[in-house]
Design an enzyme around this catalytic site. Sequence first.
Site, PDB file in Angstrom:
ATOM      1  N   SER A 190      -1.618  38.681  75.631  1.00  0.00           N
ATOM      2  CA  SER A 190      -0.527  39.362  75.308  1.00  0.00           C
ATOM      3  C   SER A 190      -0.196  40.520  76.328  1.00  0.00           C
ATOM      4  CB  SER A 190      -1.084  40.205  73.981  1.00  0.00           C
ATOM      5  OG  SER A 190       0.150  40.708  73.458  1.00  0.00           O
ATOM      6  N   GLY A 227       3.030  36.512  75.269  1.00  0.00           N
ATOM      7  CA  GLY A 227       2.984  37.446  76.285  1.00  0.00           C
ATOM      8  C   GLY A 227       4.199  38.266  76.719  1.00  0.00           C
ATOM      9  N   GLU A 264       5.578  31.313  71.503  1.00  0.00           N
ATOM     10  CA  GLU A 264       5.301  31.902  70.328  1.00  0.00           C
ATOM     11  C   GLU A 264       5.124  33.549  70.626  1.00  0.00           C
ATOM     12  OE1 GLU A 264       1.081  30.994  70.233  1.00  0.00           O
ATOM     13  OE2 GLU A 264       1.372  28.918  69.923  1.00  0.00           O
ATOM     14  N   ARG A 267       5.686  40.316  69.856  1.00  0.00           N
ATOM     15  CA  ARG A 267       6.164  41.653  70.106  1.00  0.00           C
ATOM     16  C   ARG A 267       7.595  41.516  70.700  1.00  0.00           C
ATOM     17  NH1 ARG A 267       2.802  44.632  72.073  1.00  0.00           N
ATOM     18  NH2 ARG A 267       0.949  43.171  72.361  1.00  0.00           N
ATOM     19  N   TYR A 321      -6.310  48.504  69.034  1.00  0.00           N
ATOM     20  CA  TYR A 321      -6.617  47.150  68.850  1.00  0.00           C
ATOM     21  C   TYR A 321      -5.493  46.309  69.975  1.00  0.00           C
ATOM     22  CZ  TYR A 321      -9.392  47.906  64.955  1.00  0.00           C
ATOM     23  OH  TYR A 321     -10.277  48.305  64.195  1.00  0.00           O
ATOM     24  N   ASP A 322      -4.436  46.983  70.144  1.00  0.00           N
ATOM     25  CA  ASP A 322      -3.317  46.475  71.047  1.00  0.00           C
ATOM     26  C   ASP A 322      -2.967  47.210  72.338  1.00  0.00           C
ATOM     27  OD1 ASP A 322      -1.458  44.371  71.343  1.00  0.00           O
ATOM     28  OD2 ASP A 322       0.102  45.714  70.765  1.00  0.00           O
ATOM     29  N   CYS A 350     -10.359  61.527  57.898  1.00  0.00           N
ATOM     30  CA  CYS A 350     -11.453  62.304  58.066  1.00  0.00           C
ATOM     31  C   CYS A 350     -12.369  61.895  59.346  1.00  0.00           C
ATOM     32  CB  CYS A 350     -12.340  62.260  56.830  1.00  0.00           C
ATOM     33  SG  CYS A 350     -11.681  62.923  55.303  1.00  0.00           S
ATOM     34  N   ASP A 351     -11.761  60.903  60.010  1.00  0.00           N
ATOM     35  CA  ASP A 351     -12.496  60.199  61.216  1.00  0.00           C
ATOM     36  C   ASP A 351     -12.011  61.008  62.411  1.00  0.00           C
ATOM     37  OD1 ASP A 351     -13.831  58.785  63.061  1.00  0.00           O
ATOM     38  OD2 ASP A 351     -13.141  56.887  62.211  1.00  0.00           O
TER      39      ASP A 351
END
EC number: 4.1.1.17
Length: 450
Positions: A190, A227, A264, A267, A321-322, A350-351
């Site tokens: 990707s 991609g 496929e 994005r 994650y991306d 709260c993180d």
Amino acid sequence: FTFLDEGFTAKDILDQKINEVSSSDDKDAFYVADLGDIVKKHMRWHKALPRVTPFYAVKCNDSEAVVKTLAVLGAGFDCASKTEIQLVQSIGVPPERIIYANPCKQLSQIKHAANSGVRMMTFDSEVELMKIARPHPKAKLLLRITTDDSKAVCRLSVKFGATLKTSRLLLERAKELDLAIVGVSFHVGSGCTDPETFVQAISDARCVFDMGAELGFNMYLLDIGGGFPGSEDVKLKFEEITSVINPALDKYFPLDSEVTIIAEPGRYYVASAFTLAVNIIAKKIVSKEQTGSDDEDDVNDKTLMYYVNDGVYGSFNCILYDHAHVKPVLQKRPKPDDGCYSCSIWGPTCDGLDRIVERCNMPELQVGDWILFENMGAYTVAAASTFNGFQRPTIHYVMSRPAWQLMQQIKEQEFLAEVEEQDVASLPLSCACESGIEYPATCASASINV
């Protein structure tokens, strides 16, 4: 849909929504999604890759309105799970327009695919072949091969794909199991930044096709994966990639080879269609002494920390994650004499890891002001959670009347080449909430003869 008068844009709808909640305490984050942008992307795809049928990667954004729009346009669908197959089939997409493109599948989900009539699926190991053989002997299989994804933002070959050497062994094993191998698939990763990666992968696929022919397989389907970029703020533009792919396809899989080619894209279709509006819910002013900064470029005596009502556990999971790099945009135009300050933007949880932007320069804003983030359609809403009880943003959909009419024309004629080219870049927009969208029955132009 409720169509708006000519001259309105997605930004106008966004401003309208902000004005509607300006007097309320509930200034929740929300999206404006331009489905007309997806229609334009579809036209652009067929112009740039006329031989390649798109099978939309549902995992990228599984919003029902997006899936329905692409179904009406005649796209196929790349599904990775039982749930995604159910979603696509629930809106009337026939199984011939679905590829189960997950090389490592749960046995019960293979059985579901068989019972649902979904025959196209990928594999990359002997164990997967044996899992498929008993519950789905009529499957039409594509061998997923590995690629050089070193130039991709999100690399996949460490997890998926067979080498050329292993491919021959897998083809021989499939022959022993009396399974039908109909083609080859690959994914260059990707966010691919080197189009030559596609060339090598297409060449490798040709080698596997030749191996299959030697073993007596009738292989007729090539899946070149994803991609492809979905916005213009990238180093490598979409047409720069396709200008390299097309000659490679013509060289290794010429028209007279009678090989059907699919891809496929995920994005590519949805990234630029979605804009996210977040509201500043808290603010902290930090003096230069508190930060301990000795940065000579930092001419102001303070830095600002803004806390907004969406974060990395929600839409901005794409940062984690991306590998996304999001850019804040002011909803209101600043005054000429407004100074700029070093700022950071944080999510609501709260993180301490819930940070959206580490540093940027902006005028001083106040609690209740809005910040926009463009190109937020890919790998955002699909992976958002409700951690700490913060809900996912609402999505408001817009589309122009001419874009809607063009979509119907594509549906009715079933062949994009017959649709007269139209410039939809400056068309008026319409607005509707997801729950109120109604679509006509889908067409079958993306079906693959299996």
